[in-house]
Design a protein around this motif. Structure first.
Motif, short mmCIF file in Angstrom:
data_model
loop_
_atom_site.label_atom_id
_atom_site.label_comp_id
_atom_site.label_asym_id
_atom_site.label_seq_id
_atom_site.Cartn_x
_atom_site.Cartn_y
_atom_site.Cartn_z
N LEU A 55 0.82 -1.21 0.00
CA LEU A 55 0.00 0.00 0.00
C LEU A 55 0.86 1.26 0.00
O LEU A 55 0.38 2.34 -0.32
N GLY A 56 2.12 1.13 0.37
CA GLY A 56 3.01 2.28 0.36
C GLY A 56 3.22 2.89 1.73
O GLY A 56 3.27 4.13 1.87
N LYS A 57 3.35 2.06 2.76
CA LYS A 57 3.56 2.58 4.12
C LYS A 57 4.86 3.38 4.20
O LYS A 57 4.89 4.46 4.80
N SER A 58 5.91 2.85 3.59
CA SER A 58 7.21 3.54 3.66
C SER A 58 7.16 4.90 2.97
O SER A 58 7.78 5.86 3.41
N PHE A 59 6.40 4.98 1.88
CA PHE A 59 6.27 6.25 1.16
C PHE A 59 5.54 7.28 2.01
O PHE A 59 5.97 8.45 2.09
N ILE A 60 4.46 6.87 2.65
CA ILE A 60 3.71 7.79 3.50
C ILE A 60 4.57 8.27 4.66
O ILE A 60 4.57 9.45 5.03
N ILE A 61 5.33 7.35 5.26
CA ILE A 61 6.24 7.72 6.35
C ILE A 61 7.26 8.73 5.85
O ILE A 61 7.55 9.73 6.52
N SER A 107 2.09 -1.73 10.28
CA SER A 107 2.32 -3.14 9.96
C SER A 107 1.14 -3.69 9.18
O SER A 107 0.12 -3.03 9.01
N SER A 108 1.27 -4.93 8.73
CA SER A 108 0.13 -5.69 8.24
C SER A 108 -0.44 -6.48 9.41
O SER A 108 0.16 -6.55 10.48
N ALA A 109 -1.62 -7.07 9.22
CA ALA A 109 -2.25 -7.84 10.30
C ALA A 109 -1.49 -9.14 10.54
O ALA A 109 -0.70 -9.59 9.71
N LEU A 163 -9.17 -0.85 -1.14
CA LEU A 163 -8.83 0.56 -1.26
C LEU A 163 -7.72 0.77 -2.28
O LEU A 163 -7.73 1.74 -3.04
N SER A 164 -6.75 -0.14 -2.30
CA SER A 164 -5.66 -0.05 -3.26
C SER A 164 -6.17 -0.13 -4.69
O SER A 164 -5.70 0.57 -5.59
N ILE A 165 -7.17 -1.00 -4.92
CA ILE A 165 -7.77 -1.11 -6.25
C ILE A 165 -8.49 0.19 -6.61
O ILE A 165 -8.35 0.71 -7.71
#
Length: 271
Positions: free
Chosen positions: A52-58, A192-194, A228-230
């Motif tokens: 989903l791009g967690k690192s990008f948002i961070i 994180s992921s679940a 949501l990604s879709i």
């Protein structure tokens, strides 16, 4: 100086707009919402599907906050130095090449086997750390746990979290007339992921959820699955359909990593 004060106040209250106007980043709607709550919350927990791009948002949040709040120390902690350094790579390889303003703000970039950090001219620093004893003496104002479920809980509570005690110290606070001025709260982010409900990360998610429902606290928690990604154009629908149609498709793993659904047991567990 009044104009500077007004503009700074506006962008501190609208950090997602600062990312657009100053850094030049075009964010999706869900990324704008996450950015806003990262700026207004003291405790933030985000469960997201992989990719989903967690690192990008961070990375976007970190550079915006470092510019808007001089002298801030932001630490991204992860189980491995390579994973934590991924945030800095997003800054140097994606954000900096397309943002002259961001390049102008950054004083130095060091990325090697022993040290990974970005220093700004206003004395803010973004650095990475492995979640172990070596991070015991690393001071920070914002602590971000990337893939926090992979980090040992004892390391978080006894080593990493202990060094969030001292808030940012702007120079004006040393003046007598500001001795009673409210201090900024440090921030703690979990991303994180679940995973499995038996793991400590699930209990942390429930704890954050309870505090999120308490309006007297500045907690935020959410989970964003693959749908949501879709919708946002970050994931192909046909790719997901193909993966789900394969003979070795693992529904439990898919639910955890793609649907943000916590699981009670592993595949093949005997009840």
């Amino acid at each position: 100086m009044n104009a500077v004060s007004n503009i700074a106040a506006y962008y501190r209250a609208n950090i997602h707009r600062f990312a657009r106007d100053y850094i030049g980043v075009k964010l999706k709607l869900f990324q704008k919402i996450l950015m806003y709550y990262m700026s207004t919350s003291t405790n933030f927990l985000f469960i997201a599907r992989r990719g989903l791009g967690k690192s990008f948002i961070i990375a976007v949040f970190a550079v915006c906050w470092a510019i808007l709040y001089p002298g801030t120390i932001i630490v991204v902690a992860s189980k491995t130095i390579k994973q934590a350094a991924g945030v800095l790579e997003k800054i140097t390889k994606i954000l900096m090449p397309h943002s002259p303003n961001l390049r102008m703000e950054i004083k130095s970039v060091v990325m090697n086997q022993t040290k990974n950090e970005i220093e700004f001219w206003n004395h803010s620093i973004i650095k990475v750390a492995t979640a172990n004893e070596n991070s015991r003496y690393m001071r920070r104002h914002i602590l971000i746990y990337d893939e926090f479920r992979l980090i040992d809980l004892n390391t978080i509570t006894t080593i990493l979290k202990k060094f969030l005690s001292t808030p940012r110290q702007p120079g004006f606070l040393s003046k007598p007339e500001y001795k009673d001025y409210p201090r900024e709260r440090n921030k703690e982010f979990f991303l994180s992921s679940a995973w499995f409900v038996s793991h400590w990360s699930y209990k942390r998610m429930l704890s954050y959820t309870n505090n999120f429902l308490d309006t007297s606290k500045k907690y935020f928690v959410c989970g964003l699955p693959y749908q949501l990604s879709i919708e946002a154009g970050l994931l192909d629908k046909e790719q997901v359909r193909d993966e789900m149609s394969e003979s070795d498709f693992n529904e439990i793993t898919f639910d955890m990593e793609m649907s943000c659904i916590w699981q009670g047991s592993a595949v093949g567990a005997l009840f």
